[in-house]
Design a protein around this motif. Structure first.
Motif, mmCIF file in Angstrom:
data_model
loop_
_atom_site.group_PDB
_atom_site.id
_atom_site.type_symbol
_atom_site.label_atom_id
_atom_site.label_comp_id
_atom_site.label_asym_id
_atom_site.label_seq_id
_atom_site.Cartn_x
_atom_site.Cartn_y
_atom_site.Cartn_z
ATOM 1 N N THR A 10 -23.331 -64.879 39.560
ATOM 2 C CA THR A 10 -23.060 -63.946 40.482
ATOM 3 C C THR A 10 -23.892 -62.613 40.584
ATOM 4 O O THR A 10 -24.297 -62.303 39.323
ATOM 5 C CB THR A 10 -21.671 -63.683 40.235
ATOM 6 O OG1 THR A 10 -21.417 -63.033 39.172
ATOM 7 C CG2 THR A 10 -20.762 -64.807 40.661
ATOM 8 N N ASP A 11 -23.891 -61.962 41.835
ATOM 9 C CA ASP A 11 -24.853 -60.760 41.796
ATOM 10 C C ASP A 11 -24.010 -59.628 41.561
ATOM 11 O O ASP A 11 -22.897 -59.679 41.134
ATOM 12 C CB ASP A 11 -25.419 -60.527 43.256
ATOM 13 C CG ASP A 11 -24.567 -60.505 44.283
ATOM 14 O OD1 ASP A 11 -23.346 -60.146 43.728
ATOM 15 O OD2 ASP A 11 -24.720 -60.615 45.506
ATOM 16 N N TYR A 13 -20.857 -61.681 44.371
ATOM 17 C CA TYR A 13 -21.173 -62.842 45.169
ATOM 18 C C TYR A 13 -21.906 -63.899 44.467
ATOM 19 O O TYR A 13 -22.828 -63.654 43.892
ATOM 20 C CB TYR A 13 -21.933 -62.413 46.481
ATOM 21 C CG TYR A 13 -21.094 -61.445 47.473
ATOM 22 C CD1 TYR A 13 -20.046 -62.051 48.470
ATOM 23 C CD2 TYR A 13 -21.627 -60.069 47.317
ATOM 24 C CE1 TYR A 13 -19.420 -60.956 48.986
ATOM 25 C CE2 TYR A 13 -21.046 -59.051 48.457
ATOM 26 C CZ TYR A 13 -20.040 -59.601 49.231
ATOM 27 O OH TYR A 13 -19.428 -58.779 49.897
ATOM 28 N N ARG A 46 -24.221 -66.627 45.264
ATOM 29 C CA ARG A 46 -25.246 -66.720 46.158
ATOM 30 C C ARG A 46 -25.979 -68.214 46.274
ATOM 31 O O ARG A 46 -26.688 -68.486 47.170
ATOM 32 C CB ARG A 46 -26.242 -65.713 46.566
ATOM 33 C CG ARG A 46 -25.734 -64.256 46.703
ATOM 34 C CD ARG A 46 -26.579 -63.108 46.883
ATOM 35 N NE ARG A 46 -25.927 -61.968 47.235
ATOM 36 C CZ ARG A 46 -25.633 -61.692 48.434
ATOM 37 N NH1 ARG A 46 -26.150 -62.327 49.603
ATOM 38 N NH2 ARG A 46 -25.148 -60.445 48.585
ATOM 39 N N ASP A 56 -20.411 -69.109 48.381
ATOM 40 C CA ASP A 56 -19.231 -68.147 48.347
ATOM 41 C C ASP A 56 -18.718 -68.124 49.642
ATOM 42 O O ASP A 56 -19.518 -67.953 50.654
ATOM 43 C CB ASP A 56 -19.824 -66.710 48.098
ATOM 44 C CG ASP A 56 -18.588 -65.656 47.598
ATOM 45 O OD1 ASP A 56 -17.669 -65.542 48.267
ATOM 46 O OD2 ASP A 56 -18.864 -65.055 46.529
ATOM 47 N N ALA A 69 -16.990 -65.694 51.198
ATOM 48 C CA ALA A 69 -16.969 -64.505 51.901
ATOM 49 C C ALA A 69 -18.511 -64.304 52.439
ATOM 50 O O ALA A 69 -18.405 -63.479 53.197
ATOM 51 C CB ALA A 69 -16.968 -63.511 50.839
ATOM 52 N N LEU A 70 -19.259 -65.179 52.315
ATOM 53 C CA LEU A 70 -20.632 -64.966 52.986
ATOM 54 C C LEU A 70 -20.875 -66.091 54.033
ATOM 55 O O LEU A 70 -20.380 -67.215 53.912
ATOM 56 C CB LEU A 70 -21.874 -65.044 52.023
ATOM 57 C CG LEU A 70 -21.791 -63.959 50.990
ATOM 58 C CD1 LEU A 70 -23.006 -64.349 49.929
ATOM 59 C CD2 LEU A 70 -21.887 -62.429 51.423
ATOM 60 N N THR A 78 -29.744 -60.036 48.825
ATOM 61 C CA THR A 78 -28.422 -59.533 47.987
ATOM 62 C C THR A 78 -27.852 -58.483 48.439
ATOM 63 O O THR A 78 -27.238 -57.597 47.796
ATOM 64 C CB THR A 78 -29.334 -59.245 46.466
ATOM 65 O OG1 THR A 78 -30.291 -58.389 46.637
ATOM 66 C CG2 THR A 78 -29.682 -60.713 45.822
ATOM 67 N N ALA A 134 -25.314 -56.255 50.132
ATOM 68 C CA ALA A 134 -23.887 -56.353 50.235
ATOM 69 C C ALA A 134 -23.315 -56.910 51.706
ATOM 70 O O ALA A 134 -23.802 -56.493 52.613
ATOM 71 C CB ALA A 134 -23.114 -55.134 49.947
ATOM 72 N N ALA A 135 -22.334 -58.054 51.633
ATOM 73 C CA ALA A 135 -22.041 -58.734 52.817
ATOM 74 C C ALA A 135 -22.757 -59.444 53.577
ATOM 75 O O ALA A 135 -22.629 -59.862 54.621
ATOM 76 C CB ALA A 135 -21.064 -57.874 53.668
ATOM 77 N N SER A 188 -25.651 -62.749 53.880
ATOM 78 C CA SER A 188 -26.086 -63.930 52.862
ATOM 79 C C SER A 188 -27.696 -64.071 53.046
ATOM 80 O O SER A 188 -28.454 -64.891 52.515
ATOM 81 C CB SER A 188 -25.529 -65.180 53.658
ATOM 82 O OG SER A 188 -25.650 -65.149 55.160
#
Length: 457
Positions: free
Chosen positions: A285-286, A290, A292, A326, A328-329, A363, A365-366, A368
């Motif tokens: 995770t970053d 996330y 990725r 993820d 969320a992406l 990388t 935020a939010a 991909s």
């Protein structure tokens, strides 16, 4: 017929009379009559003098004033390119070293939104080794470059690279290809991750290795290729000079591609291929939490053309998807266009067209990542044997998976190269590049003029 026979008999009799003084006369005496009858009479031929060892079967002597060939020999064949570098033979390899040194003025040294003009010294070296074998082939290449500003905006950019490829012709139907490369340079100023990140550009190491085999016994063929691409980033610095780690961006993409071909004719070969793979990140995770890593899938269809020196290459279209782990992406997907075409409309003119589709992981935020579509056209035309015209134009379009901002990158270049001889030339070029974006921090424009000297062997 009777007169011809009579002339032959008279000539034979004359040779017989000379036999007392000439020991070689026995050869004429022993000649079958049938052989003499088939000879065409030569009533005006010069007769050999007594004691000559050069008589033929009917008593004629060789001429004593035979013309000899010219001392220089025949004229050498005209060279295809009299200004081509000969290279250096080293065993079964040909070495081709090149050194280029020049100065470049640019209106935007950093090629960024806030860049300023500078005068830059550029040094580029390359060593290429090509095998000279009847079967199989190996090509090795080492490159290096250094750009440093002499005045204006501060700039210091080193670049290094190594590459090698191997082709094994195991049989008429089976071929194995392998390639490996490494390149270190500063990340491009137009890279998407820099829009919200550090101000300085980090170093980027790109390592790539591939291994493939093609089996083509005739009408149908199949190719299997495995490829691994590794991207490793160095630390960057922000506006305050603090170090900004880039470990979250380090990733490795491993793919396997299968291609099936059909020989429609000697010149046309339609094909279809499927691709599957996975993108791994060094950190599970970053820094934003996330995951990725992503699974990669692709399908394409295209056409390969080969008409010899005039036209060769291939074009393909399909769909590409990276399914991010993820939820969320958003997944990265889009049209996949790629190809390379080489066209020579006339001798001395070569045109190369390329198209590529690249998935750029991110990388931010939010986000991909993004998809970059790029195309380029390069033409080389020989105005004279020692004067080349070079034209180059490119366009790229980057589509982000977040927000409304998209990048459009346009470039154009024109240059001339004058070869003084096989080993030295003077080259100059003018280039203009522009990046369009609604975000002012992403837009940029640069014009440059270059003049340099190229040495090669």
């Amino acid at each position: 017929a009777n007169s011809a026979t009579s002339a032959a008999d008279d000539t034979a009799a004359q040779v017989g009379n000379d036999g007392a003084d000439n020991p070689d006369s026995s050869q004429a005496e022993n000649t079958p009559p049938s052989a003499l009858e088939n000879e065409v009479p030569q009533p005006f031929s010069r007769q050999a003098s007594n004691g000559s060892a050069e008589r033929d079967e009917i008593g004629r002597a060789e001429p004593d004033n035979v013309r000899t060939g010219a001392i220089e020999g025949k004229d050498a064949a005209t060279e295809t390119d009299p200004f081509a570098a000969p290279g250096i033979r080293a065993g079964t390899f040909i070495l081709r070293p090149t050194l280029e040194q020049g100065l470049r003025w640019t209106s935007n040294a950093g090629n960024s939104a806030n860049g300023s003009e500078a005068v830059i010294s550029e040094t580029n070296v390359r060593m290429r080794a090509e095998s000279n074998w009847l079967r199989h082939s190996v090509n090795l290449e080492a490159t290096g470059g250094f750009r440093k500003s002499i005045s204006g905006e501060d700039l210091k950019e080193p670049e290094f690279g190594l590459a090698g490829d191997l082709r094994l012709d195991l049989s008429t139907a089976l071929t194995v290809n392998a390639r490996a490369s490494w390149n270190r340079s500063e990340e491009s100023a137009t890279a998407p991750a820099l829009s919200l990140g550090p101000l300085s550009r980090p170093t980027l190491d790109t390592l790539q290795a591939s291994l493939g085999a093609t089996y083509d016994p005739g009408l149908f063929g199949i190719t299997a290729t495995g490829q691994v691409t590794r991207l490793a980033y160095g630390d960057a610095t922000d506006s305050l000079g603090a170090s900004v780690p880039q470990d979250d961006r380090n990733n490795t993409l491993a793919t396997v591609t299968l291609r099936g071909t059909y020989d429609l004719s000697q010149m046309l070969q339609p094909f279809a291929e499927v691709e599957a793979g996975r993108r791994f990140y060094d950190n599970k995770t970053d820094s934003f939490g996330y995951a990725r890593a992503a699974n990669r899938y692709g399908v394409r269809a295209g056409l390969a053309v080969n008409t010899g020196e005039k036209l060769s290459g291939e074009l393909a279209a399909g769909w590409l998807l990276e399914d991010v782990d993820d939820d969320a992406l958003r997944d990265i997907s889009g049209l996949d266009l790629r190809g390379t075409v080489n066209w020579s409309p006339q001798r001395g003119t070569n045109v190369a067209l390329t198209a590529a589709t690249t998935v750029e992981a991110s990388t931010v935020a939010a986000s991909s990542g993004s998809i970059l579509y790029s195309t380029n056209a390069a033409m080389t035309h020989a105005l004279r044997e020692n004067l080349d015209l070079n034209l180059n134009g490119g366009a790229a379009w980057r589509i982000y998976e977040f927000g409304a901002y998209q990048d459009t990158i346009l470039s154009a270049e024109a240059g001339l190269t004058w070869w003084m001889n096989r080993y030295a030339g003077v080259n100059g070029r003018v280039r203009h590049e522009r990046t369009l974006n609604l975000d002012p921090n992403r837009a940029s424009e640069a014009t440059s003029v270059y003049l340099g000297v190229t040495l090669r062997r």
